[in-house]
Each structure stands twice: as C-alpha cells, then as structure tokens.
Write an enzyme that holds these catalytic residues in place. Sequence first.
Site, PDB file in Angstrom:
ATOM      1  N   LYS A 123     -10.668   1.204 -16.922  1.00 13.57           N
ATOM      2  CA  LYS A 123     -11.046  -0.137 -16.462  1.00 13.57           C
ATOM      3  C   LYS A 123     -11.285  -1.071 -17.662  1.00 13.57           C
ATOM      4  O   LYS A 123     -10.948  -2.260 -17.601  1.00 13.57           O
ATOM      5  CB  LYS A 123     -12.284  -0.071 -15.566  1.00 13.57           C
ATOM      6  N   TYR A 127     -12.309   6.744 -15.659  1.00 13.00           N
ATOM      7  CA  TYR A 127     -12.462   5.479 -14.936  1.00 13.00           C
ATOM      8  C   TYR A 127     -12.995   4.400 -15.874  1.00 13.00           C
ATOM      9  O   TYR A 127     -12.473   3.281 -15.933  1.00 13.00           O
ATOM     10  CB  TYR A 127     -13.422   5.709 -13.765  1.00 13.00           C
ATOM     11  N   ASP A 163       0.854  -1.192   0.000  1.00 14.63           N
ATOM     12  CA  ASP A 163       0.000   0.000   0.000  1.00 14.63           C
ATOM     13  C   ASP A 163       0.886   1.236   0.000  1.00 14.63           C
ATOM     14  O   ASP A 163       2.015   1.185   0.469  1.00 14.63           O
ATOM     15  CB  ASP A 163      -0.889   0.004   1.254  1.00 14.63           C
ATOM     16  N   THR A 198     -18.267  -0.474   0.190  1.00 13.78           N
ATOM     17  CA  THR A 198     -16.942  -0.411   0.814  1.00 13.78           C
ATOM     18  C   THR A 198     -16.651   1.038   1.230  1.00 13.78           C
ATOM     19  O   THR A 198     -17.307   1.967   0.742  1.00 13.78           O
ATOM     20  CB  THR A 198     -15.842  -0.842  -0.182  1.00 13.78           C
TER      21      THR A 198
HETATM   22  N1  LIG Z   1     -16.571  -0.185  -4.060  1.00 10.52           N
HETATM   23  C1  LIG Z   1     -17.105  -0.296  -5.240  1.00 10.52           C
HETATM   24  O1  LIG Z   1     -18.315  -0.091  -5.417  1.00 10.52           O
HETATM   25  C2  LIG Z   1     -16.263  -0.712  -6.412  1.00 10.52           C
HETATM   26  C3  LIG Z   1     -16.934  -1.013  -7.590  1.00 10.52           C
HETATM   27  C4  LIG Z   1     -16.203  -1.408  -8.689  1.00 10.52           C
HETATM   28  C5  LIG Z   1     -14.838  -1.517  -8.595  1.00 10.52           C
HETATM   29  N2  LIG Z   1     -14.201  -1.202  -7.450  1.00 10.52           N
HETATM   30  C6  LIG Z   1     -12.726  -1.320  -7.460  1.00 10.52           C
HETATM   31  O2  LIG Z   1     -12.251  -1.864  -6.234  1.00 10.52           O
HETATM   32  C7  LIG Z   1     -10.936  -1.353  -6.010  1.00 10.52           C
HETATM   33  C8  LIG Z   1     -10.869  -0.615  -4.693  1.00 10.52           C
HETATM   34  O3  LIG Z   1     -11.157  -1.473  -3.659  1.00 10.52           O
HETATM   35  P1  LIG Z   1     -10.908  -1.063  -2.105  1.00 10.52           P
HETATM   36  O4  LIG Z   1     -12.234  -1.121  -1.457  1.00 10.52           O
HETATM   37  O5  LIG Z   1      -9.844  -1.927  -1.543  1.00 10.52           O
HETATM   38  O6  LIG Z   1     -10.376   0.467  -2.232  1.00 10.52           O
HETATM   39  P2  LIG Z   1      -9.619   1.483  -1.333  1.00 10.52           P
HETATM   40  O7  LIG Z   1      -9.889   2.807  -1.994  1.00 10.52           O
HETATM   41  O8  LIG Z   1      -9.985   1.304   0.119  1.00 10.52           O
HETATM   42  O9  LIG Z   1      -8.072   1.184  -1.591  1.00 10.52           O
HETATM   43  C9  LIG Z   1      -7.321   0.175  -0.981  1.00 10.52           C
HETATM   44  C10 LIG Z   1      -5.935   0.691  -0.696  1.00 10.52           C
HETATM   45  O10 LIG Z   1      -5.244   1.015  -1.904  1.00 10.52           O
HETATM   46  C11 LIG Z   1      -4.272   1.996  -1.592  1.00 10.52           C
HETATM   47  N3  LIG Z   1      -3.843   2.665  -2.821  1.00 10.52           N
HETATM   48  C12 LIG Z   1      -4.604   3.422  -3.640  1.00 10.52           C
HETATM   49  N4  LIG Z   1      -3.884   3.889  -4.656  1.00 10.52           N
HETATM   50  C13 LIG Z   1      -2.615   3.432  -4.478  1.00 10.52           C
HETATM   51  C14 LIG Z   1      -1.393   3.583  -5.212  1.00 10.52           C
HETATM   52  N5  LIG Z   1      -1.348   4.322  -6.324  1.00 10.52           N
HETATM   53  N6  LIG Z   1      -0.298   2.941  -4.748  1.00 10.52           N
HETATM   54  C15 LIG Z   1      -0.336   2.205  -3.620  1.00 10.52           C
HETATM   55  N7  LIG Z   1      -1.462   2.035  -2.884  1.00 10.52           N
HETATM   56  C16 LIG Z   1      -2.587   2.648  -3.307  1.00 10.52           C
HETATM   57  C17 LIG Z   1      -4.986   2.904  -0.600  1.00 10.52           C
HETATM   58  O11 LIG Z   1      -4.053   3.586   0.232  1.00 10.52           O
HETATM   59  C18 LIG Z   1      -5.879   1.952   0.180  1.00 10.52           C
HETATM   60  O12 LIG Z   1      -5.334   1.613   1.456  1.00 10.52           O
HETATM   61  C19 LIG Z   1     -10.632  -0.373  -7.137  1.00 10.52           C
HETATM   62  O13 LIG Z   1      -9.917  -0.996  -8.174  1.00 10.52           O
HETATM   63  C20 LIG Z   1     -12.029   0.011  -7.581  1.00 10.52           C
HETATM   64  O14 LIG Z   1     -12.041   0.521  -8.904  1.00 10.52           O
HETATM   65  C21 LIG Z   1     -14.872  -0.801  -6.347  1.00 10.52           C
END
Ligand SMILES: NC(=O)c1ccc[n+]([C@@H]2O[C@H](COP(=O)([O-])OP(=O)(O)OC[C@H]3O[C@@H](n4cnc5c(N)ncnc54)[C@H](O)[C@@H]3O)[C@@H](O)[C@H]2O)c1
Length: 264
Positions: A164, A160, A43, A195
């Site tokens: 994606k 986005y 992270d 989330t």
């Molecule tokens: N929640 C939804 O409805 C949903 C829907 C479709 C897709 N997604 C996808 O799910 C994923 C996010 O999931 P999550 O709930 O774990 O998200 P989150 O935003 O909580 O991110 C998880 C971690 O990633 C780290 N992070 C972000 N960018 C970074 C970078 N450039 N380098 C290193 N670390 C980085 C953040 O610090 C965070 O701790 C994404 O790819 C998002 O597009 C989510």
Amino acid sequence: MSGRMAGKRVIVIGAGSVGEGWGNGKAAAVLYAREGAQVLCVDRSLSAAAETAALITTEGGTAHTFAGEMTDPLAATAMAGAAKSRMGGLDVMHFNIGTSVKGGLEETGFNDWNKVFSVNLDAAFHATKACVPLMGQGGALVYISSLAGLNNGPYRYIGYEASKAALQRFARSVAVEYAPRGIRANTVVPGMIDTPHVAAMIAPGQDMETVRSARAAQVPLKRQGTAWDIAEAALFLASDAAGFITGVDLRVDGGMGTLMGTSA
Ligand SMILES: NC(=O)c1ccc[n+]([C@@H]2O[C@H](COP(=O)([O-])OP(=O)(O)OC[C@H]3O[C@@H](n4cnc5c(N)ncnc54)[C@H](O)[C@@H]3O)[C@@H](O)[C@H]2O)c1
C-alpha cells in the site's frame, strides 16, 4: 443527467463486494452513477459486478459489467477495450482492489508476499497502463490505499503495509508523469472502515460486534468509517471540483493517522 459526474465515463475495479452490505468499491460505483456518470463495474466475479450494476440501473443510472482477474495484464487490456466499446472512452479509473495476508516478516512466505503485491500493486500498474491511453484532459485516477501503508497499526501485515505504501508512491509518480496531459492521480487512504471486507479478510471467524467496537474505540472520532465515507472522498478527487489536486494522499480515517503521528 445532472450531478458532479455528469457525462463522465468511469471504471471501478473491484466494484462488487466480498460479502453482503456496502463495500468500498460497490458504494463508489453507485455514488459515481448517482452523480451522473456511466460506470463500467469490473470484478473477478461477474455476479458481484452484476449485482452492483443492477443497483445502479434500478436507480435509473447507466452501468456495464466486465469480469476479469485484474492481476492479469491481458484482462486489464480487455477491460480498457470494454470501456472504449461500451462507453466510447474513459474519464476516471477507480482502483479499489486490495488484499492482505496476516503476518510479519517471520510468518510471511514469498508466495504470500507475491500474492499481495500482485493485487495491490501489479494490478494497479496493469490497469493504469491500459487505461491512460483512453484518457485525456480532465481524466482522473483514484487509488484506494490504506492507513497501513503509512503507519504500523494494531495488526501485522507486512506485505499489505509495504504494497500500500508502494501504491501511494506509484500514484504520485503517475501524477507527475501525466500532469502535462491534464490527467490527475490521487490516493484515498482509508483507516478503520466497517465493510464486509473486514469480516472476510481482516477478522475472519471473529464475533463482528466485538471487532466493530474494538475498531471504533481506536478511532479519535469514536466510530469506524463507512464505505460511503470512502466513496465521497473518491468522488471529490475524481470530480472536476478537484481539478487542481494531483499527487495527493487523502486520509479518510477519523483522525487515526494523526493520532498515530503520521507525517502525511
Ligand atoms: N475495510 C477496511 O477497513 C479497509 C481499510 C483500509 C483499506 N481498505 C481497502 O479498501 C479496498 C477494499 O474495499 P471493498 O470493501 O470494496 O473490498 P472487497 O474485498 O469487498 O472487494 C471488492 C471486490 O473486488 C473484487 N476483487 C478482489 N480482487 C480482485 C482481483 N484481483 N481482480 C478483480 N476483482 C477483484 C472482489 O471480487 C470484490 O467483489 C482494498 O483496497 C482495501 O485494502 C479497506
């Protein structure tokens, strides 16, 4: 340790969570560990990675941490080095990070476009390039995409959506290129997932109970998914149970993609 991932060495990129509760990356890291893998929690925030690693070790699993900004190719190389030195190699890379900036073509500037592509696509390129040399027969790459990469949804996020879609296409190219080496590449395509990421990025400042019911109402199964729904799908694709599956986009969306008429 027994389980569906016994003996596997896994990297989860974006293993922390941007808010309290279960994010997709956090749940995936914990689930891989529960199923017997040792996990390198990666992270940009060391404290976020450490929080997930602590959850794993508290449950009796094995976890390591690596802090790095994964849009930086040097950080991706260092991450792969950490996998080698801390775990002795790598079996699974789970690419979870993703970001968005609201707006269609008119509202989106080139800086925001680039920012979104650098996280959602360029970082996947860097991580994959750094990780595959460590992987052999039975290796697996899992990328977290979004239904927005397949369909236009209720929100407009042109960067986005395009990034994606490109991520899914990238994963399929990698799948074909590395199939002869026994390395598989697949994508999980989440729909509406409840989330902390939603509160932080998709609906900042909004009343979350209203947002939750509005999102759930759009889903044929009449609920949002959870981080565990995404983690379970990723676990399956990463595990040997999916040993004949590569180049697939697995929608985990409660039927929403079907409702929207996706062909994938
Ligand atoms: N929640 C939804 O409805 C949903 C829907 C479709 C897709 N997604 C996808 O799910 C994923 C996010 O999931 P999550 O709930 O774990 O998200 P989150 O935003 O909580 O991110 C998880 C971690 O990633 C780290 N992070 C972000 N960018 C970074 C970078 N450039 N380098 C290193 N670390 C980085 C953040 O610090 C965070 O701790 C994404 O790819 C998002 O597009 C989510």
